[in-house]
Write an enzyme that holds these catalytic residues in place. Structure first.
Site, PDB file in Angstrom:
ATOM      1  N   CYS A 156       0.813  -1.228   0.000  1.00 28.42           N
ATOM      2  CA  CYS A 156       0.000   0.000   0.000  1.00 28.42           C
ATOM      3  C   CYS A 156       0.842   1.272   0.000  1.00 28.42           C
ATOM      4  CB  CYS A 156      -0.940   0.019   1.207  1.00 28.42           C
ATOM      5  SG  CYS A 156      -2.256  -1.189   1.064  1.00 28.42           S
TER       6      CYS A 156
HETATM    7  N1  COA Z   1     -20.469  -8.926   7.889  1.00 30.14           N
HETATM    8  C1  COA Z   1     -20.953  -9.091   9.127  1.00 30.14           C
HETATM    9  N2  COA Z   1     -20.192  -9.334  10.200  1.00 30.14           N
HETATM   10  C2  COA Z   1     -18.852  -9.423  10.003  1.00 30.14           C
HETATM   11  C3  COA Z   1     -18.290  -9.273   8.735  1.00 30.14           C
HETATM   12  C4  COA Z   1     -19.148  -9.011   7.643  1.00 30.14           C
HETATM   13  N3  COA Z   1     -18.687  -8.855   6.386  1.00 30.14           N
HETATM   14  N4  COA Z   1     -16.956  -9.414   8.841  1.00 30.14           N
HETATM   15  C5  COA Z   1     -16.688  -9.633  10.124  1.00 30.14           C
HETATM   16  N5  COA Z   1     -17.835  -9.673  10.845  1.00 30.14           N
HETATM   17  C6  COA Z   1     -17.984  -9.887  12.279  1.00 30.14           C
HETATM   18  C7  COA Z   1     -16.782 -10.623  12.859  1.00 30.14           C
HETATM   19  O1  COA Z   1     -16.923 -12.022  12.707  1.00 30.14           O
HETATM   20  C8  COA Z   1     -16.811 -10.178  14.290  1.00 30.14           C
HETATM   21  O2  COA Z   1     -17.782 -10.910  14.987  1.00 30.14           O
HETATM   22  P1  COA Z   1     -17.508 -11.359  16.524  1.00 30.14           P
HETATM   23  O3  COA Z   1     -17.364 -10.054  17.275  1.00 30.14           O
HETATM   24  O4  COA Z   1     -18.710 -12.136  16.846  1.00 30.14           O
HETATM   25  O5  COA Z   1     -16.238 -12.137  16.481  1.00 30.14           O
HETATM   26  C9  COA Z   1     -17.311  -8.744  14.215  1.00 30.14           C
HETATM   27  O6  COA Z   1     -18.007  -8.630  12.952  1.00 30.14           O
HETATM   28  C10 COA Z   1     -16.164  -7.747  14.243  1.00 30.14           C
HETATM   29  O7  COA Z   1     -15.180  -8.156  13.271  1.00 30.14           O
HETATM   30  P2  COA Z   1     -13.744  -7.522  13.179  1.00 30.14           P
HETATM   31  O8  COA Z   1     -12.962  -8.193  12.098  1.00 30.14           O
HETATM   32  O9  COA Z   1     -13.147  -7.481  14.542  1.00 30.14           O
HETATM   33  O10 COA Z   1     -14.166  -6.075  12.676  1.00 30.14           O
HETATM   34  P3  COA Z   1     -13.392  -4.723  12.808  1.00 30.14           P
HETATM   35  O11 COA Z   1     -14.234  -3.768  13.531  1.00 30.14           O
HETATM   36  O12 COA Z   1     -11.987  -4.931  13.271  1.00 30.14           O
HETATM   37  O13 COA Z   1     -13.355  -4.225  11.290  1.00 30.14           O
HETATM   38  C11 COA Z   1     -11.713  -4.048   9.532  1.00 30.14           C
HETATM   39  C12 COA Z   1     -12.693  -4.954  10.289  1.00 30.14           C
HETATM   40  C13 COA Z   1     -10.966  -4.876   8.495  1.00 30.14           C
HETATM   41  C14 COA Z   1     -12.520  -2.973   8.821  1.00 30.14           C
HETATM   42  C15 COA Z   1     -10.747  -3.410  10.548  1.00 30.14           C
HETATM   43  O14 COA Z   1     -10.122  -4.383  11.332  1.00 30.14           O
HETATM   44  C16 COA Z   1      -9.693  -2.556   9.922  1.00 30.14           C
HETATM   45  O15 COA Z   1      -9.938  -1.463   9.553  1.00 30.14           O
HETATM   46  N6  COA Z   1      -8.452  -3.059   9.829  1.00 30.14           N
HETATM   47  C17 COA Z   1      -7.292  -2.439   9.275  1.00 30.14           C
HETATM   48  C18 COA Z   1      -7.547  -1.665   8.030  1.00 30.14           C
HETATM   49  C19 COA Z   1      -7.364  -2.368   6.748  1.00 30.14           C
HETATM   50  O16 COA Z   1      -8.320  -2.747   6.123  1.00 30.14           O
HETATM   51  N7  COA Z   1      -6.146  -2.523   6.272  1.00 30.14           N
HETATM   52  C20 COA Z   1      -5.906  -3.045   4.969  1.00 30.14           C
HETATM   53  C21 COA Z   1      -4.502  -2.929   4.596  1.00 30.14           C
HETATM   54  S1  COA Z   1      -3.837  -1.292   4.845  1.00 30.14           S
END
Ligand code: COA
Length: 372
Positions: A156
């Site tokens: 990235c």
């Molecule tokens: N739809 C519904 N629920 C979902 C889902 C989807 N598509 N994907 C995940 N979930 C659920 C998970 O299973 C989890 O459930 P649980 O609490 O029962 O375990 C819950 O939603 C939270 O998931 P999580 O992965 O912890 O979400 P998050 O708030 O961390 O958001 C990202 C996910 C990827 C947006 C976030 O972690 C992030 O921004 N990460 C870094 C940024 C990035 O994308 N970097 C890329 C490279 S630079």
């Protein structure tokens, strides 16, 4: 020493979009198919059932509303879940070179330059469609450019690392005019069958034209740039040229596409980037309050809100930190350049801004620019 100026930018936007609703509908159909096909193993507890995705989750977790892709049908086909791209002969331009050329031509037109004026092409992107010859050399040929060209991959952060490399060569005089181009067909390495990340990425190509200030140029003077890396496995893709040499290497393995520990990435990368930017500004003698705008990497809205607050020391005003991720999703290295290209026309001479990208590696690159 020369000075380096960004004189043009270009954004190639694919013609097809996928909304969150379309994405979720296709994912849920895929999950239902998977669960039906694996019903016995799921009932026996040997395989985990796939949960449905949700439009509400995607918008709340990421701020993304839609993404552009090179092939919508293949991605949305529940029996496939990845793009279907035409096989091209070796005698026609590859798809990365083709979309890169479009972005490069826009950047050249903005500065009233021609391909033959260019003597450096850097193709800086997260993935290359082949090992060699370099995509950059193919782009150089299609442009009719001289000099030399090479590929680089810092995931990235590829665009800002490429800008630093090109600007340094322009400053020392080894190059006169450079194009840094970021063709990102992220739909090829995204795992569309994983609901934790299936919404993250989109396709695009961006180009940045950099020239010597002495060549009567207008645009954005590159005041300074800083790049940093720190090894982490939290964003990883194990695909590579040794794939067939390893047991199960050619199998449909999850680790041959993009994988991340999203929460860890958030917790670890945010402090790294905030400290990097604040240290860079201090070394350059620029105070955060001197910046009119931040053009940040476009991975996630919460990440950008966090960084804006850390860098500016307060909530950013509307327009101080424009997001394009709601329309494009995360386009890997291209995101901060799309934001810069689409939100910099209103700058007056003397206005300062910061381009910043970050991601796998970990890696972070920042560029302080001044409108001249
Ligand atoms: N739809 C519904 N629920 C979902 C889902 C989807 N598509 N994907 C995940 N979930 C659920 C998970 O299973 C989890 O459930 P649980 O609490 O029962 O375990 C819950 O939603 C939270 O998931 P999580 O992965 O912890 O979400 P998050 O708030 O961390 O958001 C990202 C996910 C990827 C947006 C976030 O972690 C992030 O921004 N990460 C870094 C940024 C990035 O994308 N970097 C890329 C490279 S630079």
């Amino acid at each position: 020493m020369q000075q380096a100026v960004i004189t043009g930018t270009g954004v190639f936007t694919p013609p097809q979009t996928i909304t969150n609703a379309e994405l979720v509908e296709s994912f849920n159909a895929y999950a239902d198919l998977f669960n039906a096909e694996n019903a016995a193993a799921i009932a026996a507890g040997d395989v985990a059932a796939k949960d449905h995705s949700s439009v509400e989750f995607i918008l709340k977790a990421s701020g993304i509303e839609q993404r552009y892709v090179m092939d919508k049908d293949g991605v949305l086909d529940p029996a496939r879940m990845y793009p279907r791209l035409r096989q091209r002969s070796d005698d026609e331009p590859g798809i990365m070179a083709e979309i890169a050329l479009d972005a490069c031509n826009q950047a050249l037109e903005m500065a009233s330059r021609k391909g033959e004026d260019i003597d450096l092409v850097i193709c800086a992107a997260s993935n290359m469609e082949r090992a060699y010859p370099a995509i950059a050399i193919e782009i150089q040929k299609l442009l009719g450019a001289g000099g030399f060209a090479f590929d680089m991959n810092v995931a990235c952060s590829s665009a800002t690392f490429g800008i630093q490399a090109a600007a340094d060569m322009i400053r020392t005089g080894s190059v006169r005019r450079a194009l840094v181009v970021n063709p990102e067909i992220t739909s090829g390495h995204l795992e569309w069958r994983d609901r934790d990340c299936h919404f993250i990425f989109g396709d695009v190509a961006t180009a940045t034209l950099i020239e010597r200030r002495e060549d009567d140029t207008q645009g954005f003077l590159i005041r300074s740039s800083r790049c940093a890396t720190e090894f982490s496995n939290n964003i990883r893709n194990n695909n590579g040229f040794l794939r067939r040499t390893r047991p199960d290497g050619v199998a449909d393995r999850r680790d041959m596409q993009f994988m991340q520990e999203g929460r860890k990435v958030f917790k670890e990368v945010m402090p790294m980037v905030a400290q990097h930017v604040l240290a860079h500004l201090a070394e350059t003698g620029v105070k955060p309050e001197d910046l009119r705008r931040l053009w940040l990497h476009q991975a996630n809205k919460t990440m950008n809100d966090f960084l804006g607050r850390k860098v500016l020391g307060r909530d950013p005003e509307p327009g101080e930190q424009p997001n394009i991720l709601q329309d494009y999703a995360n386009t890997s290295s291209a995101g901060s350049i799309i934001a810069f290209a689409k939100h910099s026309n209103d700058f007056a001479p003397g206005d300062l801004g910061l381009i910043c990208s970050f991601g796998a590696g970990y890696s972070v690159g920042s560029v302080v620019v001044e409108r001249i």
